[in-house]
Design a protein around this motif. Sequence first.
Motif: not given
Length: 928
Positions: A473-474, A588-594, A602-614
Amino acid sequence: MPRRTPRTALDRLRTPRRFPKFLKAASVCVLIAGLLSPLSQAAAADTSVTAAANDYCGGQCSDILPPGENGNATLAQILLNQAFGTQPDHAEDQLAPYGNLASGYSTLTDSKINDFFNDASFGVASGQVASTAKPRSDVTIVRDKKTGVPHITGTTRYGTEYGAGYAAAQDRLWLMDVFRHVGRGQLTTFAGGAASNQGLEQEFWRNAPYTEADLQAQIDNAIAGNGARGQQALADANAYIDGINAYIDASDSGRYFPGEYVLTGHKDSITNAGTIDHFKLTDLVALASVIGALFGSGGGGEVNNAISLLAAQSKYGVTEGTKLWESFRERNDPEAALTVHDGESFPYASKPESPQGEALPDAGSVTQEQLVYDRTGGAATSTATSASATAATTSLTSAKRGMSNALVVSGKYTASGHPIAVFGPQTGYFAPQLLMLQEIQGPGISARGASFAGLSMYVELGRGQDYSWSATTSGQDIIDTYAVELCQDDYHYLYHGTCTAMDKVERTNSWKPTVADGTAAGSYRMQVYRTKYGPVEYRATVGGKKVAYTTLRSSFMHEADSIIGFQMLNDPDYVKSPATFQSAVQHINYTFNWFYADSSHTAYYNSGDNPVRATGVDAEFPVWAQAAYEWKNWNPTTNTADYTSASAHPNSVDQDYYISWNNKQAKDYTTASWGDGSVHRGNLLEDRVKKLVAAGGVTRSALVKAMADAALADLRAEDVLPDLLKVVNSSTVTDPTAAAAVGKLSAWVTAGAKRTETSSGSHTYADAEAIRILDAWWPLLVKAEFQPGLGSDLYTAFGNNLPIDESPSAAHGPTGSHAGSSFQYGWWSYVDKDIRAVLGESVQGGLSQKYCGGGSLSACRDTLISTLKEAAGKTASDVYPGDDQCSAGDQWCADSIVQRTLGGIKHGKISWQNRPTYQQVVEYTSHR
């Protein structure tokens, strides 16, 4: 009073005195009928071998998932378990190997790994086939003798997914039924009105108050937006549902359905009257909403952040108070352990130079939105009325996400030249476990691993033909709080200048007393008001104006979207490299470290729909619900917006090593978690893996040892206690009580600062006295160190943002007793930075002032010695007062892990270890 272990949903199922009298008279016939387990009913004479084709792991993939694969039990099996402690086949057979690693890891070799893990090779060896079932002509389910894990092989895509649903129901039908009702806020109507059931449904429904139309709309939207893959996902889900329902019908007619249905009044054990409702597609979305809320929805907490900021400003003034608050928040601490540690920066949710649109509440005005109305009878649960009172609940929800970890080493540093990974998620310890193991082989699917029960149409964490993947969980922030200005009354708000009515979503639940639940009949109504900016969570005033604080989550109304990413992970024609793996998890739109490993990369990616804030919006605090402060291109009808690009998410390929234990992902990447500072449990992995990599020649067993050693370490003792002892020993300790305590603590640090038994199964800790002293000392020293400088109000407010302690036995901590997860939440970093500053040592990103002894070394020493003397005087019974699991003073038992009951079967305790629930050990020898 002895503390009580928090009772989870359905805990009362394990209380045999509540079984009705008729069961005694009918026990013989029930036992005869019920002893036929679901596995034996499905078994056939065929013992053919499932081929292990397309397996590139070379026998070097292993996994483990306690307590066992079989999470279903007939009524007779439940009664036998309660009376004699007997276990259904494969209900507990992974618990002992898992637990034994704590005492066996020190002598571990590669050849002994599967003494503590399962062989995770594809297929079943010829002599290990326990049963073969064919629920349809186009699918075969083979179960192995050792673990009973289902190996599902289909000749058609429909048959494959049908078999996955059938196997899931065989192993987790009751649990799946529980959680589809939790997701709908209807657990009490299904399982009875126990306070724990009420609390569980309230906790999740408040955050995802969906109507049936909402659930269906999420399916429609997820499918419509993903072309052929979306259509395939829909077909897969329908086949999966068909398989579940086929098992429900078979178990009903064969009378081997889970016994909990009898205990909760849904079935009659004698006449077989009653029904088990079929599953439908919207049930899967309800299930997904629960899992997403538990493990994949980082953020929120802006109101509590605001309360602590106001407390700091009230005591120290706006400028100094803000500076102090920021030092405790540690948004981008330069001493934090990082997963991507090559120096690359991934800015997200950073502090703006000139914050815009903040809507901080007036002091003392915040109350939590009322959820429960019209209560009659039954057991009551308390509803918090102030924001600070809700911190424990917030922490509990967050804590359930913790303890997942990953250790991944590049092939450049291994003995074989192939990458090695030891990784897995933490889903807590439950009976039955929330996850289940399976292997699925069919057209377009080839994978083995763990999936959440009821969502196992695909393997969610595990291995493909020549690659493995896992997640932690990220916690990055995808949830924002908006202050909607009220108009007309408390249920209308201004939306873009127009007074708009809130939508009211209601759920009325009523229940009758059941065999499993001794509470009286009762009912209540849950009510949530929703706005375009999300559900209302708090009420307050801002500058005298009445507002409602709402919670907007990017995954709200998008619980089904991630199905595409999991489908890709299971597709051998899609994932063939680090790049294609990263492409899959981007869906995957949930907040995870993959994390990913194959034979070369080896590889790593942090998932999640991170909104662009004003521009100018600070994600830490509530902002006004006005167009200027909304997410960029946000559409309230679909709850979609612009999201940060894939390249802006922390990502990496072939870094020398990766570690993750819910720590900070990368430089400048701000998570919603407090405590990402100089001391974090991620350091326990970082220190060990970095040392292995520096030496080179890493093996699977060496990496497992590093994980297991960290799992037994007391973070406070390893990373903070040495500096505390420096202060204490800055002058000769003359007090005999304090001197004796210092001697014991020093010896423990020298011995490795771990919580280990004197010998396997002794149930007595080595260094027991030192452990007891530190457990008693930590909360005393933290309070004495910080409360005088902060003041009681600010000290309490910061404690609501971040609990001060989470030792293994800490019932007062966010996870409660016997939960395993430890040292995720605590003031370790604050103590570390403050003590080093008092010692005159270099501190990067230090606190805004010195606290211990007002910054005086001698005064700090006096504070530490006085609290140490108080701690040393506490008896084991004081520190470990006992509960419904343990006698007072039993230190080992106080730490021990208990599988919390969600059904009728209970299991034995195991020694504490801070470790993922499901875990893989992998090293691939070749690649396609």
